[in-house]
Design an enzyme around this catalytic site. Structure first.
Site, PDB file in Angstrom:
ATOM      1  N   CYS A   1      27.672  10.625   5.081  1.00  0.00           N
ATOM      2  CA  CYS A   1      28.924  10.425   4.355  1.00  0.00           C
ATOM      3  C   CYS A   1      29.065  11.600   3.381  1.00  0.00           C
ATOM      4  O   CYS A   1      28.334  11.678   2.392  1.00  0.00           O
ATOM      5  CB  CYS A   1      28.845   9.082   3.642  1.00  0.00           C
TER       6      CYS A   1
ATOM      7  N   CYS B   1      21.209  26.103  -0.832  1.00  0.00           N
ATOM      8  CA  CYS B   1      21.665  26.289  -2.220  1.00  0.00           C
ATOM      9  C   CYS B   1      21.562  25.024  -3.073  1.00  0.00           C
ATOM     10  O   CYS B   1      21.951  25.040  -4.236  1.00  0.00           O
ATOM     11  CB  CYS B   1      23.090  26.823  -2.243  1.00  0.00           C
TER      12      CYS B   1
ATOM     13  N   CYS C   1      27.534  28.077  -0.139  1.00  0.00           N
ATOM     14  CA  CYS C   1      26.756  29.205   0.393  1.00  0.00           C
ATOM     15  C   CYS C   1      27.066  29.565   1.840  1.00  0.00           C
ATOM     16  O   CYS C   1      26.547  30.552   2.349  1.00  0.00           O
ATOM     17  CB  CYS C   1      25.261  28.934   0.236  1.00  0.00           C
TER      18      CYS C   1
ATOM     19  N   CYS D   1      22.361  20.633   0.449  1.00  0.00           N
ATOM     20  CA  CYS D   1      22.243  21.834   1.268  1.00  0.00           C
ATOM     21  C   CYS D   1      20.841  22.416   1.089  1.00  0.00           C
ATOM     22  O   CYS D   1      20.368  22.583  -0.035  1.00  0.00           O
ATOM     23  CB  CYS D   1      23.299  22.849   0.847  1.00  0.00           C
TER      24      CYS D   1
ATOM     25  N   CYS E   1      28.652  24.721   4.335  1.00  0.00           N
ATOM     26  CA  CYS E   1      28.537  24.459   2.901  1.00  0.00           C
ATOM     27  C   CYS E   1      29.563  25.316   2.161  1.00  0.00           C
ATOM     28  O   CYS E   1      29.638  26.526   2.388  1.00  0.00           O
ATOM     29  CB  CYS E   1      27.122  24.791   2.421  1.00  0.00           C
TER      30      CYS E   1
END
Length: 131
Positions: free
Chosen positions: A119, A99, A50, A96, A47
């Site tokens: 995607c 976060c 984070c 995510c 991510c």
């Protein structure tokens, strides 16, 4: 997993304008414009907000849709699926788990072994070498 919570102003100061628009305001990058769409290097995608590991590069495939596509997350607990009815469509958004960054969507038209296609917007992820 401990959640990371920040204000929109804090996120805005950490991210570039496109990352902020896509990750925090649920935008979408233009198809075929992302740096990871044609990426073939090995590693782990994290991510961008984070650093949570999200996808193994070995699960990436070319879906021809214009965005990086994966058939499975690195762990099911790495993301949250949310029903998305925006733009007159019914889709499943993925965020995510740590976060709440918007990552993209998951569709039931991927390859074996899962039949899923995650995607994902390139601006939401960061490819790092394996440890």
């Amino acid at each position: 997993m401990k959640k990371i919570e920040k204000t929109l102003d804090e996120w805005r100061s950490m991210l570039d304008p496109e990352q902020y628009q896509v990750c925090r305001l649920k935008g979408t990058e233009r198809p075929f414009s992302g740096k990871y769409n044609s990426e073939r290097r090995d590693g782990i995608y994290h991510c961008i907000c984070c650093g949570l590991p999200l996808f193994d590069a070995q699960t990436k495939f070319d879906a021809g849709c214009g965005w990086p596509s994966f058939y499975a997350p690195i762990e099911d607990s790495a993301m949250i699926e949310i029903r998305d009815t925006s733009h007159g469509m019914i889709r499943t958004e993925v965020t995510c788990a740590r976060c709440d960054a918007h990552l993209g969507h998951v569709f039931p038209d991927g390859p074996p072994p899962t039949g899923l296609r995650y995607c994902i917007n390139s601006v939401c992820i960061d490819l790092r070498p394996r440890d």
